[in-house]
Scaffold this motif. Structure first.
Motif, PDB file in Angstrom:
ATOM      1  N   THR A 174     -18.266   3.176  35.034  1.00  0.00           N
ATOM      2  CA  THR A 174     -19.021   2.871  36.243  1.00  0.00           C
ATOM      3  C   THR A 174     -18.087   2.693  37.432  1.00  0.00           C
ATOM      4  O   THR A 174     -18.318   3.233  38.503  1.00  0.00           O
ATOM      5  CB  THR A 174     -19.872   1.608  36.049  1.00  0.00           C
ATOM      6  OG1 THR A 174     -19.022   0.517  35.643  1.00  0.00           O
ATOM      7  CG2 THR A 174     -20.944   1.850  35.003  1.00  0.00           C
ATOM      8  N   ARG A 175     -17.047   1.917  37.235  1.00  0.00           N
ATOM      9  CA  ARG A 175     -16.001   1.798  38.243  1.00  0.00           C
ATOM     10  C   ARG A 175     -14.699   1.465  37.551  1.00  0.00           C
ATOM     11  O   ARG A 175     -14.601   0.478  36.812  1.00  0.00           O
ATOM     12  CB  ARG A 175     -16.333   0.714  39.273  1.00  0.00           C
ATOM     13  CG  ARG A 175     -15.299   0.640  40.381  1.00  0.00           C
ATOM     14  CD  ARG A 175     -15.719  -0.294  41.492  1.00  0.00           C
ATOM     15  NE  ARG A 175     -14.730  -0.276  42.561  1.00  0.00           N
ATOM     16  CZ  ARG A 175     -14.840  -0.987  43.679  1.00  0.00           C
ATOM     17  NH1 ARG A 175     -15.897  -1.761  43.860  1.00  0.00           N
ATOM     18  NH2 ARG A 175     -13.914  -0.931  44.605  1.00  0.00           N
ATOM     19  N   HIS A 176     -13.685   2.292  37.787  1.00  0.00           N
ATOM     20  CA  HIS A 176     -12.404   2.150  37.121  1.00  0.00           C
ATOM     21  C   HIS A 176     -11.429   1.434  38.049  1.00  0.00           C
ATOM     22  O   HIS A 176     -11.157   1.903  39.151  1.00  0.00           O
ATOM     23  CB  HIS A 176     -11.849   3.530  36.740  1.00  0.00           C
ATOM     24  CG  HIS A 176     -10.571   3.474  35.974  1.00  0.00           C
ATOM     25  ND1 HIS A 176     -10.501   3.010  34.677  1.00  0.00           N
ATOM     26  CD2 HIS A 176      -9.295   3.801  36.321  1.00  0.00           C
ATOM     27  CE1 HIS A 176      -9.251   3.075  34.254  1.00  0.00           C
ATOM     28  NE2 HIS A 176      -8.516   3.539  35.232  1.00  0.00           N
ATOM     29  N   LEU A 177     -10.909   0.285  37.596  1.00  0.00           N
ATOM     30  CA  LEU A 177     -10.002  -0.512  38.409  1.00  0.00           C
ATOM     31  C   LEU A 177      -8.549  -0.392  37.969  1.00  0.00           C
ATOM     32  O   LEU A 177      -7.678  -1.022  38.555  1.00  0.00           O
ATOM     33  CB  LEU A 177     -10.428  -1.993  38.368  1.00  0.00           C
ATOM     34  CG  LEU A 177     -11.838  -2.285  38.902  1.00  0.00           C
ATOM     35  CD1 LEU A 177     -12.160  -3.765  38.755  1.00  0.00           C
ATOM     36  CD2 LEU A 177     -11.961  -1.855  40.355  1.00  0.00           C
ATOM     37  N   GLY A 178      -8.302   0.399  36.937  1.00  0.00           N
ATOM     38  CA  GLY A 178      -6.939   0.573  36.456  1.00  0.00           C
ATOM     39  C   GLY A 178      -6.269   1.789  37.070  1.00  0.00           C
ATOM     40  O   GLY A 178      -6.667   2.296  38.118  1.00  0.00           O
TER      41      GLY A 178
END
Length: 333
Positions: free
Chosen positions: A299-303
């Motif tokens: 959904t949303r990648h923060l890495g």
């Protein structure tokens, strides 16, 4: 849980037995395995993952130890506090719910760096497995998927999906490449291919969000595979207009509008009917993408964006394996 000493790899739904000389029991592991909501996978599928991925991880771990200069024999020194089963479960929870490594470290009673290392080791192994369509058939490349559709006579459906990522740092030359023209946000894009029932067959490596769907398909070699491969039907949306002519009509897209202005009433009715008929056939790929997006990592990648390929393909492989297991169970009951 039992504390009996065992050797070799085997799995019991009630116990986790690993090749470290003893059985390590903890409440976290039991809770994760017993509730499918936590990983999105049944206990039977997790058992299959342990049996398949466990020996691969062990082999690569031993290879890493043997490849470095050593003063002690391989196997000497402190033993892992986080055994393989727990490493796998931590990775599954991270992919399913986006749980941070700090929280996972608290759950499993280890340091955050241990969880980070575990996820970094297990995730590529999951990504290499491909999509499972039956217990003895697994598809890893787009060529294998097209061949499978040709052999089974099934229709394929393709569509692109985007995953939001962090904005690249100031000064990067390719900073603007990640801005999606559709959603006006920083994202990466993957091409998803399902069959007519919505079963996931393939999920491509990612490209920057500015890459058009049709360009991505061409870069993956879809045109060459369809023009020289078996006669299959691939349904697509308007983003793939033009592939039909390049593949001899094997890619079917929505009908063109012949009248831009002042279209007669009869034409509007016919055009709308054809458009809805096409949309109703290809809606299954949207359902497949929705199942992918149930995994919080997509959904949303923060890495790091460099890890997105492994993340997308690992989730696709896990989801397809669970879909196959559910279908087999439904037939048996």
């Amino acid at each position: 849980m039992s504390n009996d000493v065992v050797h070799g790899w085997r799995w019991d739904v009630e116990r986790c037995i690993v090749d470290h000389g003893c059985v390590v029991g903890n409440v976290t592991r039991t809770a994760i395995i017993s509730d499918r909501k936590i990983t999105g996978l049944s206990a039977a599928v997790i058992a299959e993952l342990v049996a398949e991925v466990g020996p691969l991880w062990q082999e690569r771990h031993r290879a890493r130890l043997a490849s470095r200069p050593r003063k002690r024999a391989v196997g000497a020194g402190a033993k892992h506090r986080l055994v393989f089963v727990d490493r796998l479960l931590a990775t599954l929870v991270h992919l399913r719910h986006g749980v941070t490594h700090d929280v996972l470290a608290c759950w499993f009673g280890v340091d955050r760096s241990t969880v980070t290392r575990a996820v970094g080791e297990v995730r590529p192994l999951l990504a290499e497995r491909g999509c499972t369509v039956s217990p003895d058939v697994r598809l890893r490349t787009l060529a294998e998927v097209i061949g499978h559709l040709g052999e089974t006579g099934k229709t394929g459906i393709i569509d692109g999906t985007e995953v939001r990522v962090r904005r690249p740092a100031v000064g990067r030359k390719d900073r603007d490449k990640f801005i999606s023209g559709k959603n006006k946000q920083n994202a990466v894009k993957a091409m998803v291919l399902t069959d007519a029932d919505g079963r996931l067959l393939f999920c491509s490596p990612t490209r920057p969000g500015s890459c058009a769907d049709i360009t991505h398909a061409r870069e993956l070699g879809l045109v060459k595979l369809l023009s020289k491969g078996p006669a299959v039907e691939i349904l697509a949306d308007a983003g793939y207009q033009g592939l039909g002519a390049q593949t001899g009509g094997r890619v079917v897209t929505p009908p063109h509008r012949k009248f831009k202005k002042n279209a007669p009433d009869w034409y509007e009715e016919v055009h709308e009917r054809r458009r809805k008929a096409h949309s109703s056939r290809r809606i299954r790929v949207e359902h497949g993408i929705a199942h992918l997006k149930n995994w919080r990592a997509l959904t949303r990648h923060l890495g790091r964006r460099e890890r997105m390929d492994d993340t997308v393909q690992a989730v696709a492989g896990l989801l397809s394996q669970q879909q196959t297991a559910d279908r087999i169970l439904a037939r048996q009951t």
